[in-house]
Design an enzyme around this catalytic site. Sequence first.
Site, PDB file in Angstrom:
ATOM      1  N   GLY A   1       0.813  -1.220   0.000  1.00 41.14           N
ATOM      2  CA  GLY A   1       0.000   0.000   0.000  1.00 41.14           C
ATOM      3  C   GLY A   1       0.841   1.261   0.000  1.00 41.14           C
ATOM      4  O   GLY A   1       0.360   2.336   0.382  1.00 41.14           O
TER       5      GLY A   1
ATOM      6  N   VAL B   1      -2.343   6.770   0.770  1.00 40.50           N
ATOM      7  CA  VAL B   1      -2.148   7.924   1.639  1.00 40.50           C
ATOM      8  C   VAL B   1      -1.323   7.555   2.871  1.00 40.50           C
ATOM      9  O   VAL B   1      -0.294   8.176   3.166  1.00 40.50           O
ATOM     10  CB  VAL B   1      -3.521   8.494   2.072  1.00 40.50           C
ATOM     11  CG1 VAL B   1      -3.329   9.638   3.055  1.00 40.50           C
ATOM     12  CG2 VAL B   1      -4.304   8.954   0.855  1.00 40.50           C
ATOM     13  N   THR B   2      -1.770   6.520   3.596  1.00 40.65           N
ATOM     14  CA  THR B   2      -1.037   6.096   4.788  1.00 40.65           C
ATOM     15  C   THR B   2       0.337   5.575   4.398  1.00 40.65           C
ATOM     16  O   THR B   2       1.348   5.937   5.009  1.00 40.65           O
ATOM     17  CB  THR B   2      -1.811   4.968   5.516  1.00 40.65           C
ATOM     18  OG1 THR B   2      -3.166   5.380   5.701  1.00 40.65           O
ATOM     19  CG2 THR B   2      -1.184   4.656   6.849  1.00 40.65           C
ATOM     20  N   GLY B   3       0.368   4.744   3.364  1.00 35.97           N
ATOM     21  CA  GLY B   3       1.638   4.169   2.910  1.00 35.97           C
ATOM     22  C   GLY B   3       2.614   5.250   2.477  1.00 35.97           C
ATOM     23  O   GLY B   3       3.819   5.169   2.728  1.00 35.97           O
TER      24      GLY B   3
ATOM     25  N   LYS C   1       1.717   2.681 -12.937  1.00 32.01           N
ATOM     26  CA  LYS C   1       1.000   3.909 -12.552  1.00 32.01           C
ATOM     27  C   LYS C   1       1.980   4.934 -11.982  1.00 32.01           C
ATOM     28  O   LYS C   1       3.015   4.575 -11.417  1.00 32.01           O
ATOM     29  CB  LYS C   1      -0.095   3.585 -11.528  1.00 32.01           C
ATOM     30  CG  LYS C   1      -1.269   2.824 -12.160  1.00 32.01           C
ATOM     31  CD  LYS C   1      -2.406   2.614 -11.184  1.00 32.01           C
ATOM     32  CE  LYS C   1      -3.548   1.838 -11.864  1.00 32.01           C
ATOM     33  NZ  LYS C   1      -4.494   1.268 -10.889  1.00 32.01           N
TER      34      LYS C   1
ATOM     35  N   LYS D   1     -10.189  -5.450  11.339  1.00 33.65           N
ATOM     36  CA  LYS D   1      -8.761  -5.326  11.642  1.00 33.65           C
ATOM     37  C   LYS D   1      -8.394  -6.235  12.818  1.00 33.65           C
ATOM     38  O   LYS D   1      -7.344  -6.882  12.822  1.00 33.65           O
ATOM     39  CB  LYS D   1      -8.428  -3.872  11.992  1.00 33.65           C
ATOM     40  CG  LYS D   1      -8.628  -2.891  10.856  1.00 33.65           C
ATOM     41  CD  LYS D   1      -8.337  -1.464  11.315  1.00 33.65           C
ATOM     42  CE  LYS D   1      -8.408  -0.487  10.143  1.00 33.65           C
ATOM     43  NZ  LYS D   1      -8.042   0.888  10.544  1.00 33.65           N
TER      44      LYS D   1
END
Lengths: 311, 311
Positions: B7, B11-13, B40, B122
């Site tokens: 990931g 955004v987090t990654g 990409k 989670k």
Amino acid sequence: MKVAIVGATGVTGGSIVDGLFASDTQFDITALVRPSSVEKPAAIKLKERGIKIIPIELQDNHEKLVAALNGIDVVISAIHYQSIGDEIPLSNAAKEAGVKRYVPCFFATIAPRGVMLHHDRKEEILDHIQRIYLPYTVIAVGWWYQISLPRIPSSKLDEGLTFANNNIIAGGNQPSALTDVRDIGKYVATIISDPRTINKKVFAFSESKTQNEIHELVEKVTGEKPQRVDMSKEQIEEQISPFKKAGESNDMRSVMEYWMSWGVRGDNTAENAVYLGYVLAKDLYPELQGRSLEEFIQDVLDGKVKKFYGQ
Amino acid sequence: MKVAIVGATGVTGGSIVDGLFASDTQFDITALVRPSSVEKPAAIKLKERGIKIIPIELQDNHEKLVAALNGIDVVISAIHYQSIGDEIPLSNAAKEAGVKRYVPCFFATIAPRGVMLHHDRKEEILDHIQRIYLPYTVIAVGWWYQISLPRIPSSKLDEGLTFANNNIIAGGNQPSALTDVRDIGKYVATIISDPRTINKKVFAFSESKTQNEIHELVEKVTGEKPQRVDMSKEQIEEQISPFKKAGESNDMRSVMEYWMSWGVRGDNTAENAVYLGYVLAKDLYPELQGRSLEEFIQDVLDGKVKKFYGQ
């Protein structure tokens, strides 16, 4: 310290009552007992020991439960596993009564979720406790000495064994944490008197042994070699499978899943407990000792251990 | 330290990649990327920064995944929440490859189980991780600054707000832990370099604020009073109800359940995190500071914060 116990007439609850009485801390004990059980010998015995008996239903009885728990510092559940759902109204009432510590009924082995249905239900009770932010302490004690020993050819151990077990699971080499049921109360009395254990999971056990080591010890103490019945992972899976498919929960499934957990997977160790977030009573109280397994075997041989369940 | 990220183009990654680069520790970073995403722009950018890109599917690809993770010290999942099931094969491969620490995708608020479906999933991934005894570290960061601010009448904040929120939940007085997304990586870099955080849940957040305090701060920094739209517990329940009945998981349900958790229940606080077994990054690293909310508001006003998602 004011303690209320649910299940005080049972095996675990009985050990807890004994442990609270034997402790240096002064405990003022109340037993919550089903109205239909108040006149039973076990309840009368509690009364004779000076324990306050409150006859009360746990389900659909919120206001009375809150009143019964008013002023109580610690609630301990040693409820029968088939009634574990009663811990929902019990913990709700404990929260409203301002109970300072709630000890849910965990007094067995440790394991991750998704291994034992029985254990998962305990975790779901803990989920509820956490949703209402009730201060809690989980106390796990490992597998019980009383259901760990094999029969020996002379049958000399039979009288003291609640559940003799000559099956050697998956080779018998997984270490597993063990405790004498008679010592559960001693651990509980110490743990609930300790502010460090609030909102913690504590693993309090006396010894770690493999099944092969248990057989050797039995032979050493009794002079007799116990029969070994090999039981593979696949055999256990085969026995659990129909219950799993039917979504059925019963004693057989429960025992088989315990065996799978401590015997095949090797879940029930101090190392795994730490991994799963437990603190170890051995670290918190290095001087606190339970009876050794060798002592227990000798006690059984000497007729000092009483069989429980169905007596 | 060799780190593999799933990931990394998200955004987090992205914040995690930035944090690892900015750290004093030398991290050797690998990004596991879907083969269809390798060309990409986001993936090409990673490559240009010297990150090793491994194009790989996570499902049904065990042997190749194990090979890709061979020699990796830490695996970090910053996976999209709709793909969270991919963490099962990912963690299985990490276990077999001997990965020393696995960081599942938790980077949001804390809560007990049974409050948010999204969060429960989670937790179920963590259950699996624990069943295979994979060394792990859970890192929660609270609610993001980027989705906490209200619009102001002049629209001056709009360009930097991913998700403006003028709803005041249940009176707006519940404190909630907040973090600038841009700081997640800084926290992650510190936490994964610390042996004390192995097999622990860590709560790393920058500030604790109520919604009313956030509105006051926005007014202080911008000179404009944000509109308040009162939103009650019942209104949120009404919006969640049809999804719950249909057993449906979607973005709207997820957001509403978050609001219910931090806004109505008040789950997302340091105190509750400790109750739920987390250790606080503020206790572990008193000197480690994230950006303040005030600084963030100023950054948005100054056009220094980029909107994410759907850009």
